[in-house]
Scaffold this motif. Structure first.
Motif: not given
Length: 459
Positions: A30, A34-35
């Motif tokens: 990730v 980042q969502t």
């Protein structure tokens, strides 16, 4: 290094959120910001950005779980990183709660590692001291401090946005509140303790008992023989709406007045605007014309654009219109608002209403857009309803319901003719608005809908 990320306060002061969907899985790499998940609070669905860059080692909750703020949500392997990323710099000067190690995320991600947090300084300009001045900075009560060095950063009591909102609602100066936690951060508990000590009533407290709307445990009824029902837990937007409506109904004395009006001239105007190729894409409808009429009428009836401040013992009159638009969604009713609607032309209002409705239906309305409204409109006519008695959005003095536009016989120029007719219903807080004021406001709105050209005479 393994780093836990806890569910942050999403800027609303709400204690929990439901995991709608995970957008990452264990083992995924990730990036910062980042969502990683979509979570639903009591107000909206929010995309949750990652505060760290690393590999996901564990998801501590499943989709559908309700997680308390501060609970561990996800764990990362940071690959040797030894400290969390700093919180982003914002105009609200957010600070983390003492019990929360991660940045306080309010709809955005963390700042990249190594970025410097800018210092807040006194700025020159109207109403503010120049750089060469030594004076008391004139700002909000908790910002007013002695400035002896123009280059010295301005210090404020440290707290999170929901804590500052709570203090504002209670009329409490944060400069008077002692922080009991670590790092000198004022928590919600500190504000509530101070409020109790000085005798300020908590937000939403009532003189009468509120009906309980807490859901009964589903498991207790799941095995009832012969029961032919569907049980849905009361939470998220639906629970927030129910709480707000009960609080409003039992706090503000509601009065509703009705007026049926011939809006043929308005419907003809709308038809002509739709026929104009330059304006056809703007989707101007009755709602937009009514919104413009409301903004014009509020300028002449400020009582409808005010709020009752129980803690301060004051009536607060707004010199702007944050126009709430009630929107029915699959998750329940939400009322986001258009900021400074009084400054928008008809076309701009139509575009704002359309964008607001589309965002609400997608469940992506930012929580901030549902705070700070001053007056609301609800269009029950889209459901084929002629009239209703709308309940005030908490903290507002008035709400206007628009009924369906019907083609029916009506007196016109001394004769009976088929005309476009609709019923307006205005509910208002009788503590703030007398019957005369409410009636005159409604008539002014109706006059613009009856003869939209009259708007040219108003300012």
């Amino acid at each position: 290094m393994i780093q836990d990320f806890r569910l942050p306060d999403l800027g609303e002061g709400l204690p929990e959120a439901e995991i709608v969907a995970w957008l990452v899985s264990e083992g995924d790499t990730v990036a910062l910001n980042q969502t990683i998940a979509e979570v639903e609070t009591a107000k909206a669905v929010v995309e949750l950005p990652s505060a760290y860059a690393g590999t996901v080692t564990k998801l501590h909750a499943a989709a559908g779980d309700v997680v308390e703020v501060g609970s561990v949500l996800i764990s990362y392997d940071l690959g040797g990183e030894d400290s969390p990323a700093p919180a982003p710099a914002t105009e609200t000067d957010q600070v983390e709660e003492p019990s929360q190690a991660e940045p306080n995320l309010v709809g955005y991600g963390a700042a990249p590692r190594g970025s410097a947090r800018p210092q807040r300084r006194a700025r020159s300009g109207a109403g503010r001291p120049a750089a060469s001045d030594t004076a008391v900075l004139e700002a909000a009560p908790h910002d007013a401090i002695q400035v002896s060095d123009p280059e010295r950063p301005i210090e404020r009591p440290r707290s999170t946005p929901p804590v500052r909102l709570l203090a504002k609602q209670l009329g409490i100066d944060l400069a008077l509140v002692e922080a009991t936690g670590a790092n000198g951060v004022i928590s919600r508990t500190d504000v509530e303790a101070y409020a109790e000590r000085v005798g300020v009533a908590p937000v939403g407290s009532l003189a009468v008992a509120e009906p309980s709307i807490e859901p009964e445990p589903v498991a207790a009824f799941a095995a009832t023989p012969g029961e032919r029902t569907t049980r849905t837990p009361i939470r998220g937007v639906r629970k927030h709406t129910a709480d707000a409506m009960v609080r409003s109904a039992f706090t503000a004395p509601h009065v509703t007045t009705f007026l049926t009006v011939d809006v043929t001239a308005t419907t003809e105007l709308i038809a002509s605007l739709k026929a104009d190729r330059a304006l056809s894409e703007h989707k101007i409808g009755v709602m937009a014309v009514a919104a413009k009429a409301v903004c014009l009428a509020l300028a002449h009836h400020p009582g409808l654009n005010s709020r009752w401040d129980e803690a301060a013992g004051e009536i607060v009159e707004h010199h702007y219109v944050n126009l709430g638009i009630a929107a029915a969604t699959g998750r329940g009713l939400v009322v986001p608002n258009i900021r400074d609607a009084q400054d928008l032309a008809l076309v701009e209002l139509a575009d704002a209403i359309r964008a607001l409705a589309e965002t609400a239906r997608s469940g992506k309305t930012p929580p901030a857009d549902m705070m700070g409204g001053t007056f609301s409109i609800t269009n029950v006519g889209v459901f084929g309803v002629d009239a209703g008695t709308p309940i005030l959005n908490p903290g507002e003095a008035g709400i206007l319901a628009l009924g369906a536009v019907r083609r029916q016989p009506w007196e016109h120029k001394g004769e009976i003719a088929l005309r476009d007719v609709m019923t307006l219903a205005l509910s208002f807080d009788h503590r703030l608005v007398d019957g005369e004021q409410g009636s005159r406001f409604l008539v002014d709105v109706a006059d613009v809908l009856r003869e939209p050209g009259r708007a040219m005479l108003l300012r």
